[in-house]
Write an enzyme that holds these catalytic residues in place. Structure first.
Site, PDB file in Angstrom:
ATOM      1  N   ASP A  82       0.721  -1.331  -0.330  1.00 56.62           N
ATOM      2  CA  ASP A  82      -0.061   0.068  -0.057  1.00 56.62           C
ATOM      3  C   ASP A  82       1.081   1.370   0.129  1.00 56.62           C
ATOM      4  OD1 ASP A  82      -2.296   1.478   0.185  1.00 56.62           O
ATOM      5  OD2 ASP A  82      -2.320   1.629   2.281  1.00 56.62           O
ATOM      6  N   HIS A  83       0.546   2.096  -0.834  1.00 62.63           N
ATOM      7  CA  HIS A  83       1.367   3.445  -1.033  1.00 62.63           C
ATOM      8  C   HIS A  83       2.802   3.328  -0.909  1.00 62.63           C
ATOM      9  CE1 HIS A  83      -1.960   6.221  -0.726  1.00 62.63           C
ATOM     10  NE2 HIS A  83      -2.474   5.353   0.106  1.00 62.63           N
ATOM     11  N   ASP A 104       2.819   4.975  -5.767  1.00 61.90           N
ATOM     12  CA  ASP A 104       1.873   6.257  -5.433  1.00 61.90           C
ATOM     13  C   ASP A 104       2.649   7.451  -5.998  1.00 61.90           C
ATOM     14  OD1 ASP A 104       0.358   8.491  -4.775  1.00 61.90           O
ATOM     15  OD2 ASP A 104       0.342   7.867  -2.681  1.00 61.90           O
ATOM     16  N   GLU A 134      -1.858   5.862  -8.143  1.00 65.18           N
ATOM     17  CA  GLU A 134      -3.092   6.975  -8.099  1.00 65.18           C
ATOM     18  C   GLU A 134      -2.711   7.966  -8.878  1.00 65.18           C
ATOM     19  OE1 GLU A 134      -4.181   9.156  -3.949  1.00 65.18           O
ATOM     20  OE2 GLU A 134      -3.093   7.197  -3.546  1.00 65.18           O
ATOM     21  N   HIS A 180      -7.628   9.993   3.985  1.00 67.45           N
ATOM     22  CA  HIS A 180      -7.146   8.990   4.763  1.00 67.45           C
ATOM     23  C   HIS A 180      -7.468   9.299   6.511  1.00 67.45           C
ATOM     24  CE1 HIS A 180      -5.017   6.974   1.617  1.00 67.45           C
ATOM     25  NE2 HIS A 180      -4.453   8.445   1.250  1.00 67.45           N
ATOM     26  N   HIS A 211      -9.452   4.841  -1.778  1.00 69.78           N
ATOM     27  CA  HIS A 211      -8.659   4.830  -0.660  1.00 69.78           C
ATOM     28  C   HIS A 211      -9.512   5.745   0.451  1.00 69.78           C
ATOM     29  CE1 HIS A 211      -4.380   3.400  -2.077  1.00 69.78           C
ATOM     30  NE2 HIS A 211      -5.268   2.997  -2.930  1.00 69.78           N
ATOM     31  N   ASP A 256      -8.747   0.494   6.826  1.00 68.78           N
ATOM     32  CA  ASP A 256      -7.656   0.496   7.876  1.00 68.78           C
ATOM     33  C   ASP A 256      -8.305   1.009   9.224  1.00 68.78           C
ATOM     34  OD1 ASP A 256      -5.364   0.319   9.418  1.00 68.78           O
ATOM     35  OD2 ASP A 256      -4.213   1.921   8.044  1.00 68.78           O
TER      36      ASP A 256
END
Length: 309
Positions: A82-83, A104, A134, A180, A211, A256
């Site tokens: 992730d990222h 990303d 992204e 986020h 996301h 998350d």
């Protein structure tokens, strides 16, 4: 069963109008809780690891936990970075056995983002690994991702088409109003579904990713507050909006914060009710069950992926 990339999983999700949950993992109990839910719901699942989680848990421990999860449950799963912020971390994860990575480059201008993404795609596809990228910037804070609200930008539909065509990427995270962390909205929650529908129509069959999609259930905010957590004013994405997005081409939804809230509320409850407790099994066990129940709820009632394995 086996570790798989996301290609076939997303194809089924797109055609079936549901989304696959991508759940962030940091330790054994979180992995166990997620996989117990996936087994219970007979649902596809993605375990994803941030750079911070990879550093915290150690790559070899994470890999062995995933191998154990596959062996114990008999389920296929995707192990996703992730990222990933640069080519080097994506390459390291690919070489370490990840079946999917995210590069990303959203902080860069379009041309730089395209060049970086294309470099990762070329390396990953040679190894049978799928790549997420992204386009657009989500506000908020999550591990190393820190974007002020004033710097957030929505995804341009025409740029999305150009980006996908020029990079060969396998899925695209778009910005339509999520953010986020736990603090997503100050007023009424809104997502730009018109923009999402336009992107979906222009890309025709291409899997999109959302996301910043935790819902921040108030019951867990209140539990944390009750037992000393003090999480004021958190407001997430309504679950009905996530279900709607899953019907409009969003094939992967990242979760998350909700897991953190559920796990932490359970642990705080144990310590308040049993302050002398010092056996980790007595507070991590209930925390693992809270993760399982949260993930099962998401799969069944929000993502629509229960029974789709």
């Amino acid at each position: 069963m086996a570790l798989v990339n996301s290609r076939e999983m997303f194809k089924k999700a797109y055609e079936g109008n549901y989304a696959v949950g991508a759940f962030n993992v940091n330790n054994m109990e979180i992995v166990q809780g997620i996989m117990a839910a996936a087994q219970q719901e007979n649902a596809p699942v993605i375990l994803q690891v941030s750079a911070g989680a990879r550093k915290y848990a150690s790559p070899i421990y994470l890999r062995k936990l995933v191998e154990a999860a596959i062996e114990e449950t008999g389920l296929d799963l995707v192990l996703h970075l992730d990222h990933g912020e640069d080519f080097e971390i994506c390459k390291a994860c690919i070489d370490d056995g990840f079946s999917s990575v995210m590069i990303d480059g959203s902080r860069f201008p379009l041309e730089e983002n395209i060049a970086l993404t294309k470099k990762v795609v070329e390396y990953a596809h040679d190894k049978g690994v799928t790549v997420e990228a992204e386009l657009g910037k989500l506000a908020g804070v999550e591990d190393a991702v820190k974007v002020a609200a004033k710097d957030a930008t929505y995804t341009d539909p025409d740029e999305a088409v150009e980006f996908v065509e020029r990079t060969g990427v396998d899925s695209l995270a778009i910005a339509i109003g999520t953010s986020h962390g736990a603090y997503k909205f100050t007023g009424d929650p809104t997502l730009d579904f018109d923009r999402l529908a336009t992107i979906t129509e222009k890309l025709k069959g291409f899997p999109l990713v959302l996301h910043g999609a935790s819902s921040v259930p108030q019951e867990f905010v209140e539990l944390n507050n009750k037992y000393g957590g003090q999480i004021p004013g958190a407001q997430g994405v309504p679950e009905s909006m996530l279900s709607q997005a899953a019907k409009l081409g969003v094939c992967k939804i990242n979760i998350d914060t909700d897991l953190r809230l559920a796990l932490t509320a359970s642990i705080r409850k144990t310590f308040v009710e049993s302050p002398a407790e010092f056996d980790p099994r007595k507070y991590l066990g209930p925390g693992r069950d809270a993760i399982r129940d949260m993930v099962a709820h998401k799969m069944r009632n929000v993502l629509g992926c229960s029974g789709k394995k």
